[in-house]
Design a protein around this motif. Structure first.
Motif, PDB file in Angstrom:
ATOM      1  N   TYR A  16      28.690  26.894  37.627  1.00 48.41           N
ATOM      2  CA  TYR A  16      28.824  28.224  38.082  1.00 48.41           C
ATOM      3  C   TYR A  16      29.503  28.729  36.568  1.00 48.41           C
ATOM      4  CZ  TYR A  16      31.527  32.281  39.533  1.00 48.41           C
ATOM      5  OH  TYR A  16      32.013  33.447  39.807  1.00 48.41           O
ATOM      6  N   ARG A  27      30.739  41.693  30.817  1.00 49.52           N
ATOM      7  CA  ARG A  27      32.136  41.794  31.765  1.00 49.52           C
ATOM      8  C   ARG A  27      33.055  42.492  30.750  1.00 49.52           C
ATOM      9  NH1 ARG A  27      31.687  36.985  34.888  1.00 49.52           N
ATOM     10  NH2 ARG A  27      32.604  36.092  33.101  1.00 49.52           N
ATOM     11  N   PHE A  45      46.698  47.393  32.829  1.00 51.10           N
ATOM     12  CA  PHE A  45      45.859  46.868  33.812  1.00 51.10           C
ATOM     13  C   PHE A  45      46.108  45.528  34.230  1.00 51.10           C
ATOM     14  CE2 PHE A  45      41.616  44.961  35.208  1.00 51.10           C
ATOM     15  CZ  PHE A  45      41.404  45.680  36.016  1.00 51.10           C
ATOM     16  N   ASN A  49      47.060  44.239  38.415  1.00 54.02           N
ATOM     17  CA  ASN A  49      46.401  43.346  39.060  1.00 54.02           C
ATOM     18  C   ASN A  49      47.538  42.163  39.520  1.00 54.02           C
ATOM     19  OD1 ASN A  49      43.399  42.317  39.012  1.00 54.02           O
ATOM     20  ND2 ASN A  49      43.655  43.662  36.846  1.00 54.02           N
ATOM     21  N   HIS A  53      48.666  41.195  43.837  1.00 56.21           N
ATOM     22  CA  HIS A  53      48.421  39.829  44.306  1.00 56.21           C
ATOM     23  C   HIS A  53      49.745  39.424  44.686  1.00 56.21           C
ATOM     24  CE1 HIS A  53      44.273  39.721  42.514  1.00 56.21           C
ATOM     25  NE2 HIS A  53      44.161  39.172  43.537  1.00 56.21           N
ATOM     26  N   GLU A 114      30.892  46.596  38.281  1.00 56.79           N
ATOM     27  CA  GLU A 114      29.849  45.430  37.801  1.00 56.79           C
ATOM     28  C   GLU A 114      28.714  46.054  37.399  1.00 56.79           C
ATOM     29  OE1 GLU A 114      30.406  41.903  38.254  1.00 56.79           O
ATOM     30  OE2 GLU A 114      32.365  41.836  39.510  1.00 56.79           O
ATOM     31  N   LYS A 142      30.902  32.388  49.280  1.00 59.20           N
ATOM     32  CA  LYS A 142      31.674  33.331  49.371  1.00 59.20           C
ATOM     33  C   LYS A 142      32.795  33.176  50.734  1.00 59.20           C
ATOM     34  CE  LYS A 142      31.185  37.121  51.810  1.00 59.20           C
ATOM     35  NZ  LYS A 142      30.596  38.430  52.349  1.00 59.20           N
ATOM     36  N   LEU A 145      35.412  30.924  49.793  1.00 57.57           N
ATOM     37  CA  LEU A 145      36.616  31.632  48.627  1.00 57.57           C
ATOM     38  C   LEU A 145      37.304  32.459  49.216  1.00 57.57           C
ATOM     39  CD1 LEU A 145      34.198  32.137  45.598  1.00 57.57           C
ATOM     40  CD2 LEU A 145      36.101  31.010  45.631  1.00 57.57           C
ATOM     41  N   LEU A 146      36.774  33.098  50.200  1.00 56.11           N
ATOM     42  CA  LEU A 146      37.782  34.268  51.016  1.00 56.11           C
ATOM     43  C   LEU A 146      38.843  33.406  51.706  1.00 56.11           C
ATOM     44  CD1 LEU A 146      35.287  37.139  51.635  1.00 56.11           C
ATOM     45  CD2 LEU A 146      36.724  36.711  49.619  1.00 56.11           C
ATOM     46  N   SER A 148      40.007  30.528  51.202  1.00 62.02           N
ATOM     47  CA  SER A 148      40.907  29.853  50.422  1.00 62.02           C
ATOM     48  C   SER A 148      42.091  30.600  49.944  1.00 62.02           C
ATOM     49  CB  SER A 148      40.175  28.923  49.487  1.00 62.02           C
ATOM     50  OG  SER A 148      39.838  29.752  48.484  1.00 62.02           O
TER      51      SER A 148
ATOM     52  N   ILE B  19      31.422  37.692  45.131  1.00 62.65           N
ATOM     53  CA  ILE B  19      32.031  36.653  44.637  1.00 62.65           C
ATOM     54  C   ILE B  19      32.705  36.838  43.513  1.00 62.65           C
ATOM     55  CG2 ILE B  19      31.649  34.261  44.019  1.00 62.65           C
ATOM     56  CD1 ILE B  19      29.471  34.168  45.816  1.00 62.65           C
ATOM     57  N   SER B  20      32.215  37.530  42.652  1.00 64.40           N
ATOM     58  CA  SER B  20      32.545  37.809  41.311  1.00 64.40           C
ATOM     59  C   SER B  20      33.881  38.636  41.199  1.00 64.40           C
ATOM     60  CB  SER B  20      31.389  38.596  40.389  1.00 64.40           C
ATOM     61  OG  SER B  20      31.997  38.818  38.980  1.00 64.40           O
ATOM     62  N   LYS B  21      33.983  39.580  42.098  1.00 60.55           N
ATOM     63  CA  LYS B  21      35.225  40.187  42.149  1.00 60.55           C
ATOM     64  C   LYS B  21      36.455  39.368  42.548  1.00 60.55           C
ATOM     65  CE  LYS B  21      36.955  44.501  44.675  1.00 60.55           C
ATOM     66  NZ  LYS B  21      36.374  45.478  45.562  1.00 60.55           N
ATOM     67  N   HIS B  22      36.068  38.428  43.367  1.00 58.37           N
ATOM     68  CA  HIS B  22      37.187  37.374  43.703  1.00 58.37           C
ATOM     69  C   HIS B  22      38.090  36.895  42.748  1.00 58.37           C
ATOM     70  CE1 HIS B  22      38.797  33.421  45.218  1.00 58.37           C
ATOM     71  NE2 HIS B  22      39.159  34.338  46.290  1.00 58.37           N
ATOM     72  N   PHE B  23      37.326  36.639  41.582  1.00 55.31           N
ATOM     73  CA  PHE B  23      37.426  36.048  40.341  1.00 55.31           C
ATOM     74  C   PHE B  23      38.183  37.228  39.340  1.00 55.31           C
ATOM     75  CE2 PHE B  23      34.679  32.770  41.867  1.00 55.31           C
ATOM     76  CZ  PHE B  23      35.278  31.646  41.991  1.00 55.31           C
ATOM     77  N   SER B  24      37.930  38.251  39.443  1.00 54.89           N
ATOM     78  CA  SER B  24      38.123  39.271  38.638  1.00 54.89           C
ATOM     79  C   SER B  24      39.699  39.347  37.761  1.00 54.89           C
ATOM     80  CB  SER B  24      38.049  40.516  39.199  1.00 54.89           C
ATOM     81  OG  SER B  24      38.496  41.855  38.436  1.00 54.89           O
ATOM     82  N   SER B  25      40.482  39.457  38.582  1.00 56.87           N
ATOM     83  CA  SER B  25      42.026  39.389  38.016  1.00 56.87           C
ATOM     84  C   SER B  25      42.469  38.115  37.509  1.00 56.87           C
ATOM     85  CB  SER B  25      43.099  39.647  39.138  1.00 56.87           C
ATOM     86  OG  SER B  25      43.256  38.458  39.788  1.00 56.87           O
ATOM     87  N   ARG B  27      40.118  36.345  35.814  1.00 57.11           N
ATOM     88  CA  ARG B  27      39.344  36.570  34.551  1.00 57.11           C
ATOM     89  C   ARG B  27      40.081  37.426  33.405  1.00 57.11           C
ATOM     90  NH1 ARG B  27      33.992  36.724  36.929  1.00 57.11           N
ATOM     91  NH2 ARG B  27      34.394  39.016  37.554  1.00 57.11           N
ATOM     92  N   ASP B 118      40.367  27.479  41.373  1.00 59.13           N
ATOM     93  CA  ASP B 118      40.401  28.184  42.708  1.00 59.13           C
ATOM     94  C   ASP B 118      38.928  27.855  43.068  1.00 59.13           C
ATOM     95  OD1 ASP B 118      40.931  29.872  44.508  1.00 59.13           O
ATOM     96  OD2 ASP B 118      40.001  31.702  43.621  1.00 59.13           O
TER      97      ASP B 118
END
Lengths: 149, 149
Positions: A16, A27, A45, A49, A53, A114, A142, A145-146, A148, B19-25, B27, B118
């Motif tokens: 990954y 990105r 920003f 973020n 969370h 994106e 996916k 991930l969601l 967890s 999936i990518s969005k899940h890692f956004s913050s 990153r 994660d």
DNA sequence: TATTGTTATACTCTATAACTATA
DNA sequence: TATAGTTATAGAGTATAACAATA
């Protein structure tokens, strides 16, 4: 479908990361564009973020997380409050402190667009069977991930 | 392995983006950390990324790409040259212009560390069969991506 | 005359230091 | 006395305007 060896989680993480690295500079460009368009500094920003969370953040907590000084944090939060992107509410348990929280307006700025052109192009010469398997696999990932989060 | 419907590239792109969005913050945090540790502004880092992918960039080209003013670009490049992260070489075909290129030292700063904690956690309750398929799929994707670059 | 920069100066963001209010 | 945060001021990054050199 089979593999010659036992696949470990670490192997997938590594895979990954290699894929993710491929999109890295794209990105960064998209992020910079998003910040410029919405007139946000990277730290502003980042604040959005973090408070997304974690509710009821204190200013000092944010400053520590971002390795910024308390004074800089005051300045940043002042700007975000003025723009209506976060709220600053008194902490009833500690009258020195405030809760910083994301507003609906602030939440709108969280998503960085994106750019998947490159990704889409890579599918052009892909077998239907491969597409099916990839889709199925990513779907499983996916969901994990969601779950967890 | 089967899916009920025909998978299209767009469906995978969409899945990848989710999936990518899940890692956004995460990153964004990693990027900010990387910039702070290496004493780089986001724009300085963007310049390194651009000249990495495109040799013999002009200053004006970089300024346009980053939506910065020519004067700001001069300032940024001056700093990067002083630190030995990029070279500024005269363009023999146009004596007003210069070629900006990444140095070996500059290339060392391109990679933002990934944080896959994660991701790794999400594999904990995953079947071996799912791991195998995911690994195989990502491998195919990776090969397609690297080929198309 | 247009283009690629550079220089000088003002504005924004962050750091430092001194401070207030509360714990 | 220590902690959360603010205010005032200085340093770094970017924009604006005027300029020099080359096309």
């Amino acid at each position: 479908m089979s593999t010659e060896f036992q696949v470990s989680p670490d192997m997938i993480v590594q895979m990954y990361n290699q894929i993710s690295k491929h999109f890295s500079s794209q990105r960064v460009r998209k992020l910079a564009e998003h910040l410029r368009k919405n007139d946000l500094s990277l730290n502003q920003f980042s604040v959005l973020n973090i408070v997304h969370h974690q509710k009821d953040c204190s200013s000092i907590h944010l400053a520590n997380h971002l390795s910024l000084k308390a004074a800089s944090m005051t300045y940043i939060i002042d700007l975000l409050v003025k723009r209506g992107l976060v709220d600053r509410i008194e902490n009833p348990d500690d009258r020195r402190s405030h809760f910083i929280n994301l507003t609906e307006e602030g939440a709108k700025l969280l998503t960085v667009p994106e750019d998947a052109e490159d990704l889409a192009r890579s599918f052009e010469n892909m077998e239907q069977e491969e597409l099916n398997m990839l889709y199925l696999s990513l779907g499983i990932l996916k969901n994990k991930l969601l779950k967890s989060t």
